[in-house]
Design a protein around this motif. Structure first.
Motif, PDB file in Angstrom:
ATOM      1  N   UNK A  60       0.867  -1.177   0.000  1.00  0.00           N
ATOM      2  CA  UNK A  60       0.000   0.000   0.000  1.00  0.00           C
ATOM      3  C   UNK A  60       0.899   1.221   0.000  1.00  0.00           C
ATOM      4  N   UNK A  61       0.310   2.393   0.071  1.00  0.00           N
ATOM      5  CA  UNK A  61       1.075   3.611   0.316  1.00  0.00           C
ATOM      6  C   UNK A  61       0.155   4.641   0.946  1.00  0.00           C
ATOM      7  N   UNK A  62       0.460   5.173   2.123  1.00  0.00           N
ATOM      8  CA  UNK A  62       1.605   4.738   2.922  1.00  0.00           C
ATOM      9  C   UNK A  62       1.302   3.423   3.643  1.00  0.00           C
ATOM     10  N   UNK A  63       2.335   2.613   3.818  1.00  0.00           N
ATOM     11  CA  UNK A  63       2.182   1.358   4.541  1.00  0.00           C
ATOM     12  C   UNK A  63       2.234   1.571   6.048  1.00  0.00           C
ATOM     13  N   UNK A  64       3.000   2.562   6.472  1.00  0.00           N
ATOM     14  CA  UNK A  64       3.145   2.850   7.900  1.00  0.00           C
ATOM     15  C   UNK A  64       2.991   4.348   8.123  1.00  0.00           C
ATOM     16  N   UNK A  65       2.238   4.712   9.131  1.00  0.00           N
ATOM     17  CA  UNK A  65       2.160   6.099   9.577  1.00  0.00           C
ATOM     18  C   UNK A  65       2.366   6.123  11.082  1.00  0.00           C
ATOM     19  N   UNK A  66       3.333   6.901  11.523  1.00  0.00           N
ATOM     20  CA  UNK A  66       3.648   7.022  12.944  1.00  0.00           C
ATOM     21  C   UNK A  66       3.383   8.458  13.382  1.00  0.00           C
ATOM     22  N   UNK A  67       2.586   8.637  14.415  1.00  0.00           N
ATOM     23  CA  UNK A  67       2.361   9.953  14.992  1.00  0.00           C
ATOM     24  C   UNK A  67       3.303  10.131  16.167  1.00  0.00           C
ATOM     25  N   UNK A  68       4.165  11.129  16.100  1.00  0.00           N
ATOM     26  CA  UNK A  68       5.187  11.316  17.118  1.00  0.00           C
ATOM     27  C   UNK A  68       4.618  12.022  18.351  1.00  0.00           C
ATOM     28  N   UNK A  69       5.226  11.795  19.528  1.00  0.00           N
ATOM     29  CA  UNK A  69       4.800  12.491  20.745  1.00  0.00           C
ATOM     30  C   UNK A  69       4.988  14.002  20.616  1.00  0.00           C
ATOM     31  N   UNK A  70       4.355  14.750  21.497  1.00  0.00           N
ATOM     32  CA  UNK A  70       4.393  16.209  21.424  1.00  0.00           C
ATOM     33  C   UNK A  70       5.808  16.759  21.579  1.00  0.00           C
ATOM     34  N   UNK A  71       6.701  16.010  22.209  1.00  0.00           N
ATOM     35  CA  UNK A  71       8.075  16.479  22.374  1.00  0.00           C
ATOM     36  C   UNK A  71       8.801  16.609  21.045  1.00  0.00           C
ATOM     37  N   UNK A  72       8.268  16.014  19.983  1.00  0.00           N
ATOM     38  CA  UNK A  72       8.892  16.115  18.664  1.00  0.00           C
ATOM     39  C   UNK A  72       8.518  17.406  17.945  1.00  0.00           C
ATOM     40  N   UNK A  73       7.572  18.142  18.495  1.00  0.00           N
ATOM     41  CA  UNK A  73       7.142  19.388  17.873  1.00  0.00           C
ATOM     42  C   UNK A  73       8.134  20.513  18.152  1.00  0.00           C
ATOM     43  N   UNK A  74       8.218  21.464  17.207  1.00  0.00           N
ATOM     44  CA  UNK A  74       9.034  22.668  17.393  1.00  0.00           C
ATOM     45  C   UNK A  74      10.489  22.355  17.726  1.00  0.00           C
ATOM     46  N   UNK A  75      11.065  21.413  17.010  1.00  0.00           N
ATOM     47  CA  UNK A  75      12.462  21.024  17.210  1.00  0.00           C
ATOM     48  C   UNK A  75      13.288  21.395  15.978  1.00  0.00           C
ATOM     49  N   UNK A  76      14.415  22.071  16.217  1.00  0.00           N
ATOM     50  CA  UNK A  76      15.281  22.452  15.099  1.00  0.00           C
ATOM     51  C   UNK A  76      15.940  21.248  14.459  1.00  0.00           C
ATOM     52  N   UNK A  77      16.219  20.210  15.263  1.00  0.00           N
ATOM     53  CA  UNK A  77      16.878  19.012  14.749  1.00  0.00           C
ATOM     54  C   UNK A  77      16.218  17.759  15.333  1.00  0.00           C
ATOM     55  N   UNK A  78      15.041  17.464  14.847  1.00  0.00           N
ATOM     56  CA  UNK A  78      14.371  16.233  15.253  1.00  0.00           C
ATOM     57  C   UNK A  78      14.992  15.068  14.490  1.00  0.00           C
ATOM     58  N   UNK A  79      15.386  14.023  15.203  1.00  0.00           N
ATOM     59  CA  UNK A  79      15.971  12.847  14.568  1.00  0.00           C
ATOM     60  C   UNK A  79      15.017  11.668  14.759  1.00  0.00           C
ATOM     61  N   UNK A  80      14.706  11.015  13.664  1.00  0.00           N
ATOM     62  CA  UNK A  80      13.812   9.854  13.673  1.00  0.00           C
ATOM     63  C   UNK A  80      14.535   8.698  13.002  1.00  0.00           C
ATOM     64  N   UNK A  81      14.478   7.517  13.622  1.00  0.00           N
ATOM     65  CA  UNK A  81      15.155   6.387  13.004  1.00  0.00           C
ATOM     66  C   UNK A  81      14.289   5.134  13.025  1.00  0.00           C
ATOM     67  N   UNK A  82      14.547   4.281  12.037  1.00  0.00           N
ATOM     68  CA  UNK A  82      13.892   2.984  11.897  1.00  0.00           C
ATOM     69  C   UNK A  82      14.996   1.940  12.006  1.00  0.00           C
ATOM     70  N   UNK A  83      14.963   1.122  13.048  1.00  0.00           N
ATOM     71  CA  UNK A  83      16.067   0.206  13.307  1.00  0.00           C
ATOM     72  C   UNK A  83      15.580  -1.237  13.434  1.00  0.00           C
ATOM     73  N   UNK A  84      16.467  -2.151  13.116  1.00  0.00           N
ATOM     74  CA  UNK A  84      16.189  -3.570  13.262  1.00  0.00           C
ATOM     75  C   UNK A  84      16.337  -3.973  14.719  1.00  0.00           C
ATOM     76  N   UNK A  85      15.372  -4.737  15.237  1.00  0.00           N
ATOM     77  CA  UNK A  85      15.404  -5.130  16.646  1.00  0.00           C
ATOM     78  C   UNK A  85      15.116  -6.621  16.794  1.00  0.00           C
ATOM     79  N   UNK A  86      15.571  -7.151  17.942  1.00  0.00           N
ATOM     80  CA  UNK A  86      15.238  -8.527  18.284  1.00  0.00           C
ATOM     81  C   UNK A  86      13.728  -8.685  18.438  1.00  0.00           C
ATOM     82  N   UNK A  87      13.252  -9.883  18.274  1.00  0.00           N
ATOM     83  CA  UNK A  87      11.877 -10.194  18.642  1.00  0.00           C
ATOM     84  C   UNK A  87      11.704  -9.843  20.117  1.00  0.00           C
ATOM     85  N   UNK A  88      10.633  -9.132  20.503  1.00  0.00           N
ATOM     86  CA  UNK A  88      10.465  -8.728  21.897  1.00  0.00           C
ATOM     87  C   UNK A  88      10.643  -9.888  22.878  1.00  0.00           C
TER      88      UNK A  88
END
Length: 285
Positions: free
Chosen positions: A143-171
């Motif tokens: 599909x498109x978009x396949x994923x949509x993530x809504x960030x917490x309010x702390x991500x608002x009004x940031x000059x350098x917001x960094x977002x990453x998608x990382x590989x993780x172990x099975x929980x």
């Protein structure tokens, strides 16, 4: 049937307005270096954790739609090592924007890790976990978009917001799981396409700001926060931590908010008076 994997996390906006694209990557450029540049807005895209570009005859594989390209990487950490280190990373300026969302189309080869985790940072050092994809990565663009993530309010009004998608172990384990359910391989390749950061411009809602709003001291050092305005009416005050959890709620009529029970750190302060709302970053020392 097409599937849409959507994660909704706590956030608030000052008003209900259509979102604006802040930055976007379509990854359709001929060379990887060019594809890493945003096609709309500004920002940076990088790969992290030692992954390598996955090229065939010098070009990236098909994207979504297949007439374009997607950015692909391989050479992930060995089985049982370095969870949360390898994948994709974006840096975007979200100043004057609220209600930040990130959407993208992910895909993996059959031997790649099917668990992706979403994290953000406002200083490039401290990483906050937003959530994961519940192991839903597949070897297809569905599909498109396949994923949509809504960030917490702390991500608002940031000059350098960094977002990453990382590989993780099975929980609750110390192992990666592959997309096809067979053997996980370091050479399993991920793709990403159509990465888009959106938000609601706070500049367009200044008419709804609280007239004469004054918040002091900030940072707070003695446990008392003072809030005043031109109307000087009772105010509904709510404070959230960086993960969006409500940590204080009060109605204030005498201007003073006791925040002595809050730990040192950064918070988001939301104030409502006579139907008008404002939000500010709050620091407790």
């Amino acid at each position: 049937m097409k599937k849409l994997y959507t994660l909704l996390f706590f956030s608030f906006a000052l008003t209900v307005n259509a979102q604006t694209v802040i930055s976007q990557w379509d990854f359709d450029a001929a060379t990887p270096a060019a594809a890493m540049l945003p096609t709309t807005g500004s920002g940076t895209f990088t790969t992290i954790g030692g992954v390598e570009e996955n090229l065939t005859s010098g070009v990236m594989p098909a994207g979504n739609p297949s007439t374009g390209k997607a950015f692909s990487v391989k050479t992930f950490p060995a089985q049982g090592t370095a969870s949360r280190t390898a994948g994709f990373q974006f840096t975007v300026n979200t100043e004057n924007y609220t209600g930040i969302t990130v959407s993208f189309d992910p895909r993996s080869s059959n031997t790649g890790s099917k668990w992706q985790q979403y994290e953000y940072s406002t200083d490039g050092t401290t990483w906050n976990i937003i959530g994961n994809n519940a192991g839903a990565l597949v070897n297809a663009f569905t599909a498109t978009p396949m994923v949509t993530v809504t960030l917490p309010v702390a991500a608002e009004n940031q000059a350098n917001l960094v977002f990453r998608i990382v590989s993780v172990f099975v929980p609750s384990t110390s192992a990666y799981d592959s997309v096809a359910g067979g053997t996980y391989a370091e050479g399993g390749a991920w793709r990403i396409d159509n990465a888009t950061f959106s938000g609601t411009s706070s500049l367009s809602v200044k008419k709804n700001a609280i007239s004469g709003l004054n918040i002091y001291p900030n940072p707070v050092t003695n446990g008392n926060l003072y809030i005043s305005s031109d109307r000087n009416e009772t105010k509904a005050v709510t404070i959230f931590d960086v993960l969006g959890k409500q940590v204080l709620k009060a109605n204030v009529s005498n201007q003073v908010v006791n925040v002595s029970n809050l730990s040192k750190g950064v918070y988001i302060l939301k104030i409502t008076e006579a139907g008008q709302t404002a939000s500010r970053k709050l620091v407790i020392n």
